[in-house]
Scaffold this active site. Structure first.
Site, PDB file in Angstrom:
ATOM      1  N   ASP A 102     -16.601   2.887   3.378  1.00  0.00           N
ATOM      2  CA  ASP A 102     -15.405   2.450   2.665  1.00  0.00           C
ATOM      3  C   ASP A 102     -15.761   2.238   1.198  1.00  0.00           C
ATOM      4  O   ASP A 102     -16.525   1.335   0.864  1.00  0.00           O
ATOM      5  CB  ASP A 102     -14.926   1.135   3.304  1.00  0.00           C
ATOM      6  CG  ASP A 102     -13.448   0.913   3.131  1.00  0.00           C
ATOM      7  OD1 ASP A 102     -12.921   1.302   2.075  1.00  0.00           O
ATOM      8  OD2 ASP A 102     -12.830   0.343   4.055  1.00  0.00           O
ATOM      9  N   ASP A 203     -10.583   3.289  -0.870  1.00  0.00           N
ATOM     10  CA  ASP A 203      -9.648   2.173  -0.868  1.00  0.00           C
ATOM     11  C   ASP A 203      -8.610   2.318  -1.988  1.00  0.00           C
ATOM     12  O   ASP A 203      -8.979   2.660  -3.121  1.00  0.00           O
ATOM     13  CB  ASP A 203     -10.473   0.881  -1.072  1.00  0.00           C
ATOM     14  CG  ASP A 203      -9.662  -0.376  -0.904  1.00  0.00           C
ATOM     15  OD1 ASP A 203      -9.122  -0.583   0.196  1.00  0.00           O
ATOM     16  OD2 ASP A 203      -9.580  -1.166  -1.862  1.00  0.00           O
ATOM     17  N   GLU A 256      -6.723   5.889   0.951  1.00  0.00           N
ATOM     18  CA  GLU A 256      -5.677   4.924   1.272  1.00  0.00           C
ATOM     19  C   GLU A 256      -4.684   4.912   0.119  1.00  0.00           C
ATOM     20  O   GLU A 256      -5.073   4.690  -1.034  1.00  0.00           O
ATOM     21  CB  GLU A 256      -6.270   3.532   1.466  1.00  0.00           C
ATOM     22  CG  GLU A 256      -5.222   2.549   1.930  1.00  0.00           C
ATOM     23  CD  GLU A 256      -5.575   1.089   1.656  1.00  0.00           C
ATOM     24  OE1 GLU A 256      -5.168   0.242   2.446  1.00  0.00           O
ATOM     25  OE2 GLU A 256      -6.246   0.807   0.645  1.00  0.00           O
ATOM     26  N   HIS A 330      -7.393  -3.174   9.877  1.00  0.00           N
ATOM     27  CA  HIS A 330      -7.789  -4.551   9.566  1.00  0.00           C
ATOM     28  C   HIS A 330      -6.774  -5.276   8.696  1.00  0.00           C
ATOM     29  O   HIS A 330      -6.975  -6.447   8.383  1.00  0.00           O
ATOM     30  CB  HIS A 330      -9.141  -4.512   8.858  1.00  0.00           C
ATOM     31  CG  HIS A 330      -9.033  -3.788   7.545  1.00  0.00           C
ATOM     32  ND1 HIS A 330      -8.795  -2.432   7.460  1.00  0.00           N
ATOM     33  CD2 HIS A 330      -9.068  -4.238   6.268  1.00  0.00           C
ATOM     34  CE1 HIS A 330      -8.701  -2.087   6.190  1.00  0.00           C
ATOM     35  NE2 HIS A 330      -8.868  -3.172   5.450  1.00  0.00           N
ATOM     36  N   ASP A 331      -5.722  -4.585   8.254  1.00  0.00           N
ATOM     37  CA  ASP A 331      -4.701  -5.218   7.414  1.00  0.00           C
ATOM     38  C   ASP A 331      -3.390  -5.439   8.159  1.00  0.00           C
ATOM     39  O   ASP A 331      -2.426  -5.951   7.579  1.00  0.00           O
ATOM     40  CB  ASP A 331      -4.378  -4.319   6.200  1.00  0.00           C
ATOM     41  CG  ASP A 331      -5.522  -4.235   5.210  1.00  0.00           C
ATOM     42  OD1 ASP A 331      -6.307  -5.195   5.121  1.00  0.00           O
ATOM     43  OD2 ASP A 331      -5.624  -3.193   4.525  1.00  0.00           O
TER      44      ASP A 331
HETATM   45  C1  NOJ Z   1      -6.841  -2.219   0.988  1.00  0.00           C
HETATM   46  C2  NOJ Z   1      -7.744  -2.813   2.016  1.00  0.00           C
HETATM   47  O1  NOJ Z   1      -7.493  -2.195   3.236  1.00  0.00           O
HETATM   48  C3  NOJ Z   1      -7.470  -4.292   2.020  1.00  0.00           C
HETATM   49  O2  NOJ Z   1      -8.096  -4.938   3.089  1.00  0.00           O
HETATM   50  C4  NOJ Z   1      -7.888  -4.844   0.679  1.00  0.00           C
HETATM   51  O3  NOJ Z   1      -7.526  -6.211   0.602  1.00  0.00           O
HETATM   52  C5  NOJ Z   1      -7.207  -4.105  -0.478  1.00  0.00           C
HETATM   53  N1  NOJ Z   1      -7.243  -2.686  -0.301  1.00  0.00           N
HETATM   54  C6  NOJ Z   1      -7.870  -4.406  -1.783  1.00  0.00           C
HETATM   55  O4  NOJ Z   1      -9.148  -3.827  -1.829  1.00  0.00           O
END
Ligand code: NOJ
Length: 557
Positions: A102, A203, A256, A330-331
């Site tokens: 990541d 990310d 992402e 994870h979000d």
């Molecule tokens: C996306 C990530 O998946 C998340 O967990 C993170 O807080 C934000 N980007 C900032 O890096």
């Protein structure tokens, strides 16, 4: 060494996501570690997956779960050592499994050496960040909000200036307009490539291209156009591709994309553009946002989910782009709570949702615990939540006038900690995750755990079958997608076709019994996979709650 992943292969991959902090702790610290992942490789290999995406485990103050990187070249000592990492990569390769790292390249932790040097007055490093003087009225440079709440600007030491942070104040946005920053990013990716890594997740990569001039938005205007999908993002990705992973025919990359569009995602992932292999987008996970607001608690409407998934499937197909397919990460809260029924139909809804994701056009991602039907923890107090975003949101809701119970109900429905609880290996109080105190409390392990699933549970076996099938049927990995009866309010159905193989995927997104008509030529088809035993296939199928069926017919020339 196991076979390295091949470029042609990523379309038939299934990628497993591990949040290392929560997978397996071998030291009793309460925090998962790399040796824990090594210990669990036999389990991971038994799934049949091709690659693991690891959430960041670089040196970090952990203000945002490792997305606040203080040193891109070293492993966080709380999680392991470089020797552990090398052993992990080697052992996974021996099992035919690749590693996807990541890369958090939009921002660094404010503890990163570059930021610290910038603060100390070093001009070179000041130009690594986005630093602006106050506005003419003496206020913040712009009126932008951080994605974690509050202003997106924080004072830059005692200089009177401000630095931009689209996320937490400890995550300072990098200035990609500076070629030296881009060179550093290339260097980081190449460092990990030299260690044998072929997979990279980038990310929030579509916010790296900020406009030269950053302005306050007018009332009612959305400022995101000044920092999202900007025209430079494509050029930056092309540079990264040409100077790093693009030199590796086996690389697998995913970006992402925050608040993006189909058109932009086509550009990022169309192979002709030499940017990325695939993209994560989030429109389908906003179907339970009230008026676009994440911090709301409403049940989704199946038709909205279907329409969104369909629009992306068709749009990406038309533009020759490629989706990364997922409901969990994870979000996100656990998909069974959100789109299924964690109580009465946990098994049925977990397997139905898996069918939908694995059968769509794209590469499926499985977030640890999803394959055993893990659900959101049953927390009763805001003190159980650790995540900075959840805590900020709770306080903001209280400030808006909600009472504590209302604010808690909303936070509980959307908090990122929902998916960050420890992987449930067994039914012991600490779920076989740690001998210490877990950093985040598990709650519902008695009936949801790996040991129970391995002894005859239905969800794990179903995931393994889905993963196997995608390697046996080109219709699943690369077949053409077409929707079927798109306007049906509860049932999502679509076909996947490759040469003479045609599949019809039917998923009931509701807890209702539904009589569903299918085309006659499928009524005599073969059942490829189903989540209820012995389904009866006929012109009209009596679908049970959360039933999922994939039928196969031979196309007669
Ligand atoms: C996306 C990530 O998946 C998340 O967990 C993170 O807080 C934000 N980007 C900032 O890096």
């Amino acid at each position: 060494m196991g076979k390295p992943p091949t470029k042609v292969g990523f379309r038939e991959y299934a990628i497993y996501q591990i949040y290392p902090k929560s997978f397996r702790d071998t030291t009793g610290s309460g925090i998962g570690d790399l040796r824990g992942v090594i210990e669990k490789i036999p389990y991971i290999a038994s799934l049949g997956i091709d690659m693991i995406w690891f959430n960041p485990f670089f040196v970090s103050p952990q203000r945002d779960g490792g997305y606040d990187v203080a040193d891109y070249y070293n492993i966080d000592p709380a999680i392991g050592t470089m020797d552990d990492f090398d052993e992990l990569v080697r052992t996974l390769a021996d099992n035919g499994i690749g590693v996807m790292l990541d890369m958090v390249l939009n921002h660094t932790s404010t503890e990163h050496e570059w930021f610290q040097k910038a603060l100390a007055g070093d001009k070179k490093y000041q130009d690594f960040y986005i630093i602006r003087p106050p506005a003419a009225d003496g206020g913040l440079p712009t009126n932008w909000e951080s994605k974690f709440g509050g202003p997106a600007w924080a004072p830059f030491g005692d200089t009177g200036n401000y630095y931009l942070h689209l996320y937490d104040p400890t995550q300072a946005d990098l200035n990609w307009r500076n070629p030296e920053v881009r060179d550093e990013m290339v260097k980081i990716v190449n460092f990990w490539r030299a260690k044998g890594i072929h997979g990279f997740r980038f990310d929030v990569i579509n916010v790296i291209g900020k406009a030269a001039e950053l302005k306050s938005s007018a009332p009612g205007e959305d400022p995101r156009y000044m920092y999202t999908d900007g025209p430079d993002v494509n050029a930056y990705l092309q540079q990264l591709n040409a100077e790093s992973f693009g030199q590796d025919p086996d690389s697998v990359t995913v970006g992402e994309m925050s608040s993006t569009s189909i058109q932009n995602c086509v550009e990022y992932s169309n192979p002709d553009n030499h940017e990325l292999d695939m993209v994560f987008s989030f429109h389908h996970l906003k179907v339970d946002y009230l008026n676009g607001q994440k911090w709301s608690n409403v049940r989704f409407n199946p038709i909205d989910l279907k329409r969104t998934l369909n629009e992306w499937a068709l749009g990406m197909q038309e533009g020759n782009g490629w989706n990364a397919l997922f409901l969990n990460n994870h979000d996100q809260p656990r998909s069974v709570n959100r789109f299924g029924d964690p109580t009465t139909y946990r098994v049925e809804s977990a397997t139905m949702l898996a069918t939908m994701i694995h059968m769509l056009r794209g590469t499926p991602y499985i977030y640890m615990g999803e394959e055993i039907g893990m659900t959101d923890p049953e927390y009763h107090s805001i003190d159980d939540y650790v995540d900075v975003e959840a805590r900020n949101a709770y306080n903001a809701l209280i400030d808006q006038g909600l009472d504590a119970a209302e604010a808690f109900t909303i936070v509980r429905s959307k908090a990122r900690d929902n998916s960050r609880t420890p992987m449930q290996w067994d039914d012991s109080p600490n779920v076989g995750f740690t001998t210490g105190t877990p950093w985040l409390r598990p709650t519902n392990q008695e009936h949801i755990n790996v040991a129970a699933e391995e002894q005859g549970g239905k969800i794990l076996a179903y995931y393994k079958k889905l993963i196997r099938l995608r390697k046996q049927h080109l219709a699943i990995s690369i077949g053409e997608y077409q929707p079927y009866q798109l306007e049906h309010p509860q049932v999502y159905a679509f076909t996947r076709t490759h040469e003479d193989e045609k599949l019809l995927v039917i998923v009931n997104l509701s807890d209702k019994e539904i009589a569903y008509d299918i085309p006659a030529d499928f009524a005599t088809g073969e059942v490829l996979i189903a989540n209820y035993p012995n389904p009866t296939v006929a012109d009209t199928i009596q679908l049970h709650p959360y039933e999922a069926l994939t039928l196969k017919k031979e196309v007669v020339a």
